[in-house]
Design a protein around this motif. Structure first.
Motif, PDB file in Angstrom:
ATOM      1  N   PRO A 281      11.752  -0.496  -6.163  1.00  0.00           N
ATOM      2  CA  PRO A 281      10.435  -1.005  -5.751  1.00  0.00           C
ATOM      3  C   PRO A 281       9.316  -0.279  -6.478  1.00  0.00           C
ATOM      4  O   PRO A 281       9.505   0.829  -7.020  1.00  0.00           O
ATOM      5  CB  PRO A 281      10.405  -0.716  -4.246  1.00  0.00           C
ATOM      6  CG  PRO A 281      11.836  -0.618  -3.843  1.00  0.00           C
ATOM      7  CD  PRO A 281      12.552  -0.036  -5.021  1.00  0.00           C
ATOM      8  N   ARG A 282       8.154  -0.897  -6.475  1.00  0.00           N
ATOM      9  CA  ARG A 282       7.023  -0.357  -7.238  1.00  0.00           C
ATOM     10  C   ARG A 282       6.650   1.049  -6.793  1.00  0.00           C
ATOM     11  O   ARG A 282       6.392   1.923  -7.629  1.00  0.00           O
ATOM     12  CB  ARG A 282       5.820  -1.293  -7.077  1.00  0.00           C
ATOM     13  CG  ARG A 282       4.599  -0.843  -7.835  1.00  0.00           C
ATOM     14  CD  ARG A 282       3.449  -1.810  -7.641  1.00  0.00           C
ATOM     15  NE  ARG A 282       2.254  -1.375  -8.343  1.00  0.00           N
ATOM     16  CZ  ARG A 282       1.078  -1.974  -8.252  1.00  0.00           C
ATOM     17  NH1 ARG A 282       0.954  -3.068  -7.495  1.00  0.00           N
ATOM     18  NH2 ARG A 282       0.026  -1.505  -8.917  1.00  0.00           N
ATOM     19  N   PHE A 283       6.627   1.305  -5.490  1.00  0.00           N
ATOM     20  CA  PHE A 283       6.240   2.620  -4.980  1.00  0.00           C
ATOM     21  C   PHE A 283       7.475   3.348  -4.437  1.00  0.00           C
ATOM     22  O   PHE A 283       7.548   3.717  -3.282  1.00  0.00           O
ATOM     23  CB  PHE A 283       5.176   2.482  -3.881  1.00  0.00           C
ATOM     24  CG  PHE A 283       3.917   1.827  -4.362  1.00  0.00           C
ATOM     25  CD1 PHE A 283       3.037   2.507  -5.176  1.00  0.00           C
ATOM     26  CD2 PHE A 283       3.629   0.516  -4.018  1.00  0.00           C
ATOM     27  CE1 PHE A 283       1.877   1.892  -5.640  1.00  0.00           C
ATOM     28  CE2 PHE A 283       2.469  -0.103  -4.465  1.00  0.00           C
ATOM     29  CZ  PHE A 283       1.578   0.583  -5.281  1.00  0.00           C
ATOM     30  N   SER A 284       8.439   3.526  -5.289  1.00  0.00           N
ATOM     31  CA  SER A 284       9.670   4.200  -4.885  1.00  0.00           C
ATOM     32  C   SER A 284       9.430   5.690  -4.691  1.00  0.00           C
ATOM     33  O   SER A 284       8.662   6.309  -5.456  1.00  0.00           O
ATOM     34  CB  SER A 284      10.760   3.992  -5.941  1.00  0.00           C
ATOM     35  OG  SER A 284      11.890   4.791  -5.659  1.00  0.00           O
ATOM     36  N   PRO A 285      10.072   6.308  -3.701  1.00  0.00           N
ATOM     37  CA  PRO A 285       9.931   7.763  -3.512  1.00  0.00           C
ATOM     38  C   PRO A 285      10.453   8.570  -4.693  1.00  0.00           C
ATOM     39  O   PRO A 285      10.118   9.750  -4.826  1.00  0.00           O
ATOM     40  CB  PRO A 285      10.764   8.043  -2.246  1.00  0.00           C
ATOM     41  CG  PRO A 285      10.878   6.734  -1.545  1.00  0.00           C
ATOM     42  CD  PRO A 285      10.867   5.697  -2.625  1.00  0.00           C
TER      43      PRO A 285
ATOM     44  N   GLN B  93      15.571   2.218  -2.285  1.00  0.00           N
ATOM     45  CA  GLN B  93      16.111   0.855  -2.322  1.00  0.00           C
ATOM     46  C   GLN B  93      16.349   0.397  -3.760  1.00  0.00           C
ATOM     47  O   GLN B  93      15.573  -0.387  -4.319  1.00  0.00           O
ATOM     48  CB  GLN B  93      15.152  -0.108  -1.614  1.00  0.00           C
ATOM     49  CG  GLN B  93      14.870   0.248  -0.172  1.00  0.00           C
ATOM     50  CD  GLN B  93      13.865  -0.699   0.462  1.00  0.00           C
ATOM     51  OE1 GLN B  93      13.680  -1.828   0.021  1.00  0.00           O
ATOM     52  NE2 GLN B  93      13.210  -0.242   1.513  1.00  0.00           N
ATOM     53  N   PRO B  94      17.423   0.865  -4.369  1.00  0.00           N
ATOM     54  CA  PRO B  94      17.756   0.333  -5.703  1.00  0.00           C
ATOM     55  C   PRO B  94      18.302  -1.091  -5.607  1.00  0.00           C
ATOM     56  O   PRO B  94      18.986  -1.447  -4.638  1.00  0.00           O
ATOM     57  CB  PRO B  94      18.829   1.308  -6.202  1.00  0.00           C
ATOM     58  CG  PRO B  94      19.471   1.830  -4.959  1.00  0.00           C
ATOM     59  CD  PRO B  94      18.386   1.882  -3.919  1.00  0.00           C
TER      60      PRO B  94
ATOM     61  N   ALA C 130       9.935  12.192   2.359  1.00  0.00           N
ATOM     62  CA  ALA C 130       9.853  12.209   0.898  1.00  0.00           C
ATOM     63  C   ALA C 130       8.434  12.486   0.424  1.00  0.00           C
ATOM     64  O   ALA C 130       7.471  11.950   0.969  1.00  0.00           O
ATOM     65  CB  ALA C 130      10.333  10.870   0.347  1.00  0.00           C
ATOM     66  N   ASN C 131       8.325  13.319  -0.626  1.00  0.00           N
ATOM     67  CA  ASN C 131       7.051  13.561  -1.312  1.00  0.00           C
ATOM     68  C   ASN C 131       5.961  14.043  -0.362  1.00  0.00           C
ATOM     69  O   ASN C 131       4.783  13.699  -0.534  1.00  0.00           O
ATOM     70  CB  ASN C 131       6.595  12.290  -2.036  1.00  0.00           C
ATOM     71  CG  ASN C 131       7.680  11.692  -2.905  1.00  0.00           C
ATOM     72  OD1 ASN C 131       8.551  12.405  -3.398  1.00  0.00           O
ATOM     73  ND2 ASN C 131       7.646  10.383  -3.091  1.00  0.00           N
TER      74      ASN C 131
END
Length: 447
Positions: free
Chosen positions: A91-95, A75-76, A193-194
């Motif tokens: 967001p703070r916890f972006s993938p 979510q850019p 993701a991740n």
């Protein structure tokens, strides 16, 4: 052609009265069952108000949840500053980690930014004065220089105009929300993701070949720890997927099911001998124990878990206790009914030799009842692996509690999918193991 006279006909009717003189129930029983089923179905439709229920159901959420099971979002947010520059934030916890530079986001020479949502067919180009959304074969400009965003030209069906923003729905690829000073993009990717390494890992975002090379023969990333040990720690302590915690809770669920079923079978076995009328000819004791079994079974495992979590606090002990109480009632009833249906001749034959009661039970009863005990106990054990997941949701520990916590956020549906798949695999494995063990102990061939 043979002609049957009246006397011969009466003789046949007398010999086979069940075919010629059928009762009302025999003649119309099937029809009455069909009519009763139809009436009950109509009553159920009225009672549950099914037409209204189906009309008001949010069916679109099914597709949303299923898509979130197998995909993730990035979510850019593109903020248009007063000087005309565009600031990109995540967001703070972006993938993508703390310093993302994805190749699908391009800075153009004129200062605008193009974000590819799905290849070149669906994209967004953001500049100081307008945002151009390209999708479904057309490009739609949206002016953002005035007090509210304004779509230039006709508004397509996949765009919705509100007072202060414009929403472009790009299907499974994501969506775009356009306001005067910012453009929020939700871009969806297939996969998890991740899943192996999170953004804090030293192996994050490295190619597979490089990771394998570092683990096998590369220099140590941390001098005090081998790369293999470091990789395992990073996977086990993955902050996003929490593999270590999930697998620990899954093991707790398996132990809860095994321990509860084992203790329930051990308690039910001797009680079943006292409850069986042909083994213990004491009608009062038989009835007391059978009603005791009914009581334990009638209180659902979930209710027992609620009681025990209040008594002992949340955790696997409450879950094991709930399964133990339920299985004592269920297996006690099954064992006692199996004992009441045995053939008494072997037992009487051994008793006639003057053998003690223990030997009579051992050689006259056990060979007949063991197949029933083994079959029912293994089936309950297999079933309780699923049951332990449910009671975990009320605080009885195990993966059920973990699953409920992930569902409550209404956002981590990929984590829900991960745990559901693990539970399914465990249930399948236990089902296969239970069948194989049952056939091996009973001396039958598995199909």
């Amino acid at each position: 052609m043979t002609v049957i006279d009246a006397n011969r006909m009466r003789e046949i009717e007398a010999r086979y009265p069940e075919y010629f003189h059928r009762s009302f129930r025999q003649r119309f029983g099937g029809l009455m069952i069909l009519i009763a089923t139809l009436l009950y179905s109509l009553y159920a439709v009225w009672f549950f108000d099914l037409p209204k229920l189906f009309a008001e159901a949010h069916w679109e959420r099914v597709g949303i949840y299923l898509s979130q099971w197998v995909s993730y979002e990035v979510q850019p947010e593109l903020r248009i500053e007063d000087d005309g520059s565009i600031d990109i934030r995540y967001p703070r916890f972006s993938p993508l980690g703390d310093n993302p530079h994805p190749d699908w986001l391009v800075n153009n020479p004129d200062g605008s930014i193009t974000v590819s949502i799905s290849g070149t067919s669906r994209s967004v180009t953001v500049s100081k004065s307008e945002t151009i959304v390209t999708a479904y074969g057309i490009s739609v400009p949206v002016e953002v220089s005035s007090g509210a965003p304004k779509v230039v030209g006709p508004v397509p069906g996949w765009m919705t105009v509100y007072d202060d923003n414009v929403l472009a729905d790009l299907g499974s690829a994501g969506n775009v929300s356009i306001s005067v000073d910012r453009v929020k993009i939700r871009k969806r990717f297939i996969g998890w993701a991740n899943f192996i390494f999170d953004t804090q890992s030293s192996f994050f975002d490295r190619p597979v070949g490089e990771v394998i090379g570092l683990i096998v023969s590369g220099s140590r990333i941390k001098p005090e720890q081998s790369n293999l040990s470091l990789a395992f720690d990073d996977i086990w302590n993955n902050s996003e997927w929490q593999h270590g915690d999930v697998w620990t809770k899954l093991f707790q669920t398996i132990v809860m099911a095994f321990l509860g079923t084992l203790l329930g079978s051990l308690a039910a076995f001797p009680l079943a001998f006292l409850a069986a009328r042909n083994i213990t000819p004491n009608r009062l004791l038989n009835q007391i124990l059978k009603r005791f079994f009914d009581f334990l079974r009638s209180v659902d495992m979930l209710i027992w878990a609620l009681f025990l979590t209040r008594a002992f606090g949340p955790g696997p002990l409450a879950g094991s206790g709930a399964i133990f109480l339920t299985e004592t009632g269920t297996l006690g009833k099954l064992y006692s009914e199996g004992l009441e249906n045995i053939d008494n001749k072997p037992r009487e034959g051994i008793k006639s030799t003057g053998a003690e009661t223990v030997l009579v039970h051992r050689y006259g009863i056990m060979p007949q009842i063991v197949p029933v005990i083994v079959s029912q106990t293994l089936y309950q054990w297999e079933s309780n692996v699923r049951g332990a997941t449910i009671i975990g949701a009320v605080g009885a520990g195990g993966i059920g509690l973990k699953l409920w916590e992930a569902m409550r956020t209404n956002a981590n549906w990929e984590n829900v999918a991960y745990m559901v798949i693990l539970i399914l695999i465990v249930v399948f494995l236990f089902d296969a193991a239970s069948n194989a063990l049952r056939h091996r102990l009973m001396g039958t061939k598995a199909h």
